[in-house]
Structures are given as C-alpha cells and as structure tokens.
Scaffold this motif. Sequence first.
Motif, PDB file in Angstrom:
ATOM      1  N   PRO A 114       0.799  -1.239   0.000  1.00 11.94           N
ATOM      2  CA  PRO A 114       0.000   0.000   0.000  1.00 11.94           C
ATOM      3  C   PRO A 114       0.828   1.285   0.000  1.00 11.94           C
ATOM      4  CG  PRO A 114      -1.013  -1.603   1.442  1.00 11.94           C
ATOM      5  CD  PRO A 114       0.306  -2.193   1.002  1.00 11.94           C
ATOM      6  N   LYS A 115       1.925   1.307   0.731  1.00 13.32           N
ATOM      7  CA  LYS A 115       2.777   2.500   0.765  1.00 13.32           C
ATOM      8  C   LYS A 115       3.343   2.812  -0.632  1.00 13.32           C
ATOM      9  CE  LYS A 115       6.650   4.463   3.325  1.00 13.32           C
ATOM     10  NZ  LYS A 115       7.617   4.265   4.392  1.00 13.32           N
ATOM     11  N   LEU A 173       1.968   1.774  -3.486  1.00 15.06           N
ATOM     12  CA  LEU A 173       0.826   2.168  -4.315  1.00 15.06           C
ATOM     13  C   LEU A 173       0.534   3.654  -4.141  1.00 15.06           C
ATOM     14  CD1 LEU A 173      -1.589  -0.857  -3.853  1.00 15.06           C
ATOM     15  CD2 LEU A 173      -0.388  -0.199  -5.956  1.00 15.06           C
ATOM     16  N   GLN A 174       0.658   4.159  -2.922  1.00 17.06           N
ATOM     17  CA  GLN A 174       0.437   5.588  -2.671  1.00 17.06           C
ATOM     18  C   GLN A 174       1.472   6.429  -3.411  1.00 17.06           C
ATOM     19  OE1 GLN A 174      -2.082   7.136  -1.055  1.00 17.06           O
ATOM     20  NE2 GLN A 174      -1.160   9.051  -1.695  1.00 17.06           N
ATOM     21  N   LYS A 175       2.736   6.010  -3.367  1.00 18.45           N
ATOM     22  CA  LYS A 175       3.782   6.738  -4.089  1.00 18.45           C
ATOM     23  C   LYS A 175       3.524   6.725  -5.588  1.00 18.45           C
ATOM     24  CE  LYS A 175       7.628   6.109  -0.867  1.00 18.45           C
ATOM     25  NZ  LYS A 175       8.994   5.564  -0.714  1.00 18.45           N
ATOM     26  N   GLU A 201      -0.067  11.025 -10.603  1.00 18.00           N
ATOM     27  CA  GLU A 201      -1.133  12.021 -10.409  1.00 18.00           C
ATOM     28  C   GLU A 201      -2.512  11.431 -10.672  1.00 18.00           C
ATOM     29  OE1 GLU A 201       0.367  15.030 -13.083  1.00 18.00           O
ATOM     30  OE2 GLU A 201       1.415  16.014 -11.425  1.00 18.00           O
ATOM     31  N   ALA A 255       0.622   6.452  -7.080  1.00 20.86           N
ATOM     32  CA  ALA A 255      -0.509   7.343  -7.344  1.00 20.86           C
ATOM     33  C   ALA A 255      -0.054   8.798  -7.367  1.00 20.86           C
ATOM     34  CB  ALA A 255      -1.595   7.135  -6.294  1.00 20.86           C
ATOM     35  N   GLU A 256       0.834   9.142  -6.476  1.00 23.67           N
ATOM     36  CA  GLU A 256       1.351  10.523  -6.418  1.00 23.67           C
ATOM     37  C   GLU A 256       2.149  10.877  -7.667  1.00 23.67           C
ATOM     38  OE1 GLU A 256       3.418  10.797  -2.678  1.00 23.67           O
ATOM     39  OE2 GLU A 256       1.546  10.556  -1.547  1.00 23.67           O
TER      40      GLU A 256
END
Length: 72
Positions: free
Chosen positions: A60-61, A63-65, A71, A67-68
């Motif tokens: 998940p961590k 995946l967040q990066k 964008e 997504a960032e």
Amino acid sequence: MLRFKLDSGVIALILFNMIGEKIRYLRDSKDWTIRELAEKIGLSNAMITNFEKGNSTPKPKILQKLAEVFEV
C-alpha cells in the motif's frame, strides 16, 4: 450455464497482472523508462519490472507513491 470456481491463488495472479499492466500503461503514457520511475519512487529497476510482469504486487505505501507520481 458454465460455472467454475476460482481459488484465491488464481485471483491473486489476475490482480497482480492487472496492477502491473496499469503501472506499465501509466509509465508509458508519461514516456518514462523503468529506471526513471524507479528513481521517482525510490525503488530498484527490478522491483518495477516485477510489478509490471505481475511477479509481485506493490504494498500500500508503494501504491500511494505510484498514485502521487502518476497524479491519479
């Protein structure tokens, strides 16, 4: 009607491939190499390759990066 049962291993493989295909699509849409993406999120080229091939899935961590940087 044909019915079949998918076990959790098959479902995991399908999801890994779907995530990998999406990462590759987004990376290509930005015209980034594997190396460029890896540097942007602090991972090795091999990790990105494994994600894209469906050999592993990002935590998940990560995946967040992703997504960032994409964008989304």
